[in-house]
Design an enzyme around this catalytic site. Structure first.
Site, PDB file in Angstrom:
ATOM      1  N   ASP A 262      -3.346  -4.486  -6.396  1.00  0.00           N
ATOM      2  CA  ASP A 262      -2.949  -5.707  -7.070  1.00  0.00           C
ATOM      3  C   ASP A 262      -1.420  -5.807  -6.943  1.00  0.00           C
ATOM      4  O   ASP A 262      -0.756  -4.910  -6.415  1.00  0.00           O
ATOM      5  CB  ASP A 262      -3.413  -5.715  -8.531  1.00  0.00           C
ATOM      6  CG  ASP A 262      -3.470  -7.142  -9.079  1.00  0.00           C
ATOM      7  OD1 ASP A 262      -2.793  -8.021  -8.508  1.00  0.00           O
ATOM      8  OD2 ASP A 262      -4.165  -7.382 -10.079  1.00  0.00           O
TER       9      ASP A 262
HETATM   10  C1  NOJ Z   1      -2.138 -10.407 -10.039  1.00  0.00           C
HETATM   11  C2  NOJ Z   1      -3.551 -10.608 -10.476  1.00  0.00           C
HETATM   12  O1  NOJ Z   1      -3.952  -9.550 -11.319  1.00  0.00           O
HETATM   13  C3  NOJ Z   1      -4.554 -10.749  -9.342  1.00  0.00           C
HETATM   14  O2  NOJ Z   1      -5.773 -11.178  -9.874  1.00  0.00           O
HETATM   15  C4  NOJ Z   1      -4.054 -11.659  -8.278  1.00  0.00           C
HETATM   16  O3  NOJ Z   1      -5.017 -11.786  -7.253  1.00  0.00           O
HETATM   17  C5  NOJ Z   1      -2.741 -11.118  -7.751  1.00  0.00           C
HETATM   18  N1  NOJ Z   1      -1.764 -11.096  -8.828  1.00  0.00           N
HETATM   19  C6  NOJ Z   1      -2.178 -11.935  -6.590  1.00  0.00           C
HETATM   20  O4  NOJ Z   1      -1.711 -13.140  -7.044  1.00  0.00           O
END
Ligand code: NOJ
Length: 709
Positions: A262
């Site tokens: 993530d």
């Molecule tokens: C953080 C989030 O937790 C996730 O769900 C998302 O896909 C990523 N950022 C990328 O934007």
């Protein structure tokens, strides 16, 4: 493209580069910024930038083409970038938030949402979506329940699978499909106290049994990527957790696709306290089997040095890089690095009339009618007043709709005015804005619609709430309206279950979630009876925050609650009932359905046999409508304690007035077993209850036996 040969021709740095994901503005300064955060602060050299493998977020097809061209011009091997983005519940045509979508109990709709999202996003230059979010969610304080499919492993699995199938189609090489990245692996929904990014401490049993089902089903459906979660599991951040990434994902599930962190989560293992610095974080990431690092630079700065020091075997890098190159090949990017992006076609397909009309239909199925004391549907010629913040708010898209534009949405006032006359309207949620003459106007109306709830900024990532009541002064406002209105219909917009006791005296109560681009029209369709409500709750609605986590599929305990209270030493609260205010699977219709007595083809089976359960469903009311018949099962005795009931199948059917159908549910071994602590599926013979009904509480029971071989 022969990716193995290509791999051989890459330098070590080029291979490591493929494992880096950065934002488009690194390549083209003016490019769209989706989630920038600290990304801007990363000190990457030009060489590192032009060796990166993928991009996070992009504005549109033109921009994608510009970035890809700029990149390919500089790059030695001309390996195209993959463009990944968060297309969660629509691209520009926004559909109901996932929790709303789950309320439809209609996974085919989820596939349709994913299909349309893929078409719009792919045409706009995106190759991979970070969706579905398959995190089982049982804590409505957690802001991200809005992105989930709720509290039930089976429902979660069905919807996660349906989304993947919709995004990916038969072949991700085909135009207008996306590769799907399921997230956040694993058990992110179990964040303690509903606080995002918080500690997760879950037993191996519950991990495999409850939490893994969504990811497992998405992977079975062919999801090409999986994203790790921000939390720890057994003390080890998921991003560097070898048990998750290797033992389960690769060895048990045989996943061949790409793993990705993530946002910045590899770097964050330092804050977790399991690595001293970026170098150690990189080491742990590679050892765990993590392929792509999103938005941090541990790999690109340290992996080569770690190989030189003999701490990492270069084979691990080759394997990760090959998986990424193979994904590019599967996407068809070597044949055409711009393949999906069609800026001209995008003008036609993105937010097209047809897509908006699908969004409207889907929204009507995702909205849940919680109360109706005979006031809905609205009758022609009634004098209607409309109040509350959502009377004029266009913010019906909900969180995680980057490309959606709320300004283009109709608000409820406009949508209703297309159909009926509104005699009084006031969007204020400040009590002081309701003077004597306003209250008089409310009194004179036959019915008052109170459109209230959370703003779209009160749920979503990092937007958690300790108190989940109606926000601000809306409860007080309701009381004021209740004193003056003849009848009151409360419509609630929210990204999570709220505690609704203060408003259940409403003559009708409708839970709209965030219904998307056409949400206001969908609500109007339902209020006017042009469509009959059919949504069912995918999460239990607590009476009070103190009950959280509250879910229907809990264990029995050694001292289950005894309603007679003859034994005071059972599992209950002194001050709040155990039960939810509204149970899982609950939702009303304008018509009445009658479910007949369930009939079994036989009462005993072996693991290789099947039992058929047949049940008649009749529409006994005056309107056509859809009902969801739900089958729950309880295994009475097993080696481990099993839940008191678990959803195992459901069927949603549309019936005309007086129409009757016979539904058949086939009971088979995969409904009777469970995943154990090792993630293995176990089936034990014994007695099972089959329970059938139209919500998780009012059920008819039949017994069956699974015989020993
Ligand atoms: C953080 C989030 O937790 C996730 O769900 C998302 O896909 C990523 N950022 C990328 O934007």
């Amino acid at each position: 493209m022969n990716t193995k040969a290509l791999l051989k021709s890459l330098t070590r740095e080029e291979k490591i580069g493929q494992m880096l994901q950065i934002a488009p503005f690194f390549f083209v300064k003016h490019a769209h910024v989706e989630v920038a955060g600290h990304l801007k602060a990363l000190n990457l050299t030009k060489k590192q930038i032009f060796e990166a493998g993928s991009v996070l977020g992009i504005g549109n097809g033109h921009e994608m083409i510009e970035v890809q061209e700029a990149y390919l011009k500089e790059s030695r091997h001309k390996i195209p970038l993959i463009f990944m983005a968060d297309i969660i519940h629509g691209y520009e045509t926004i559909f109901p938030v996932p929790l709303g979508l789950a309320s439809s109990f209609n996974p085919l709709l989820a596939s349709k949402v994913a299909r349309i999202s893929a078409l719009e996003a792919a045409t706009s230059g995106i190759h991979v979506t970070f969706s579905p979010m398959a995190d089982l969610s049982r804590d409505p304080r957690w802001g991200r329940v809005v992105e989930s499919f709720g509290e039930d492993p089976y429902l979660n699995g069905q919807f996660s699978q349906a989304m993947v199938l919709g995004y990916q189609g038969q072949n991700i090489k085909d135009e207008n499909y996306l590769a799907s990245c399921v997230k956040h692996y694993a058990a992110y929904g179990k964040s303690e106290a509903g606080r995002d990014y918080n500690t997760v401490d879950v037993s191996r049993l519950s991990l495999h049994y409850d939490h893994m089902e969504g990811y497992r089903k998405a992977i079975e459906a062919g999801a090409k990527l999986i994203m790790t979660s921000f939390n720890v599991l057994d003390g080890i951040p998921a991003t560097v957790n070898r048990y998750l990434l290797k033992d389960v994902l690769r060895d048990l599930w045989n996943f061949k696709g790409v793993t990705i962190t993530d946002y910045d989560s590899l770097h964050q293992v330092i804050a977790h306290g399991v690595a001293e610095d970026d170098r150690e974080a990189a080491l742990r990431g590679i050892h765990a089997g993590l392929d792509i690092e999103m938005a941090s630079t541990c790999y690109v700065n340290y992996v080569s040095e770690l190989i030189d020091q003999g701490l990492i075997d270069e084979i691990a890098i080759d394997q990760a890089c090959l998986r990424i190159l193979d994904l590019k090949e599967e996407l068809g990017l070597f044949d055409n690095p711009f393949k999906h992006a069609h800026p001209e076609r995008a003008l036609e397909v993105v937010r097209s009339k047809e897509h908006l009309s699908e969004s409207r239909k889907i929204a009507t199925e995702s909205i849940v009618l919680l109360e109706n004391k005979g006031v809905l549907p609205l009758k022609k010629g009634m004098k209607i007043a409309l109040v509350g913040p959502y009377a004029t708010s266009r913010e019906t898209n909900g969180p995680w709709s980057w490309h959606g534009n709320n300004a283009l949405n109709l608000n409820l006032f406009e949508a209703l005015k297309e159909e009926i006359e509104i005699t009084y309207m006031n969007p204020s949620e400040a009590i002081e804005d309701y003077h004597h003459e306003d209250l008089l106007a409310i009194q004179q109306a036959d019915l008052l619609i109170f459109a209230c709830g959370e703003s779209m900024h009160e749920s979503g990532e990092a937007h958690n709430r300790a108190k989940i009541s109606l926000p601000r002064h809306q409860e007080k406002l309701y009381q004021l309206f209740k004193e003056h209105a003849k009848k009151i219909v409360t419509i609630i917009f929210a990204g999570r279950p709220l505690t609704l006791e203060p408003v259940i005296s409403s003559d009708a109560l409708m839970y709209a979630w965030f219904p998307g681009s056409e949400g206001a029209r969908a609500i109007s369709d339902l209020l006017l009876g042009q469509v009959n409500p059919s949504g069912k709750l995918p999460m239990s609605f607590p009476r009070h925050e103190g009950q959280i986590p509250l879910y229907y599929n809990h264990l029995n305990t050694g001292r289950p609650y005894d309603e007679t209270r003859k034994n005071p030493f059972t599992s209950y609260y002194l001050d709040v009932p155990n039960t939810p205010l509204y149970p899982f699977g609950y939702g009303l219709s304008y018509t009445t359905f009658e479910l007949g007595e369930p009939i079994l083809s036989k009462a005993e089976m072996t693991v290789d046999e099947k039992i058929e359960l047949k049940v008649n469903l009749k529409n006994c009311g005056p309107l056509r409508g859809q009902e969801v018949v739900q089958l729950y099962i309880r295994d009475h005795v097993a080696w481990i304690a099993r839940p008191i009931k678990e959803l195992k199948a459901f069927q949603k059917v549309m019936l005309e007035p007086n129409e009757e159908v016979t539904l058949t549910f086939v009971i088979q071994k995969d409904m009777l077993g469970y995943y154990n602590q090792e993630g293995k599926f176990i089936i034990e013979p014994g007695h099972f209850d089959l329970m059938i009904g139209t919500d998780s509480t009012r059920l008819m029971k039949r017994k069956i036996t699974l015989k020993k071989e």
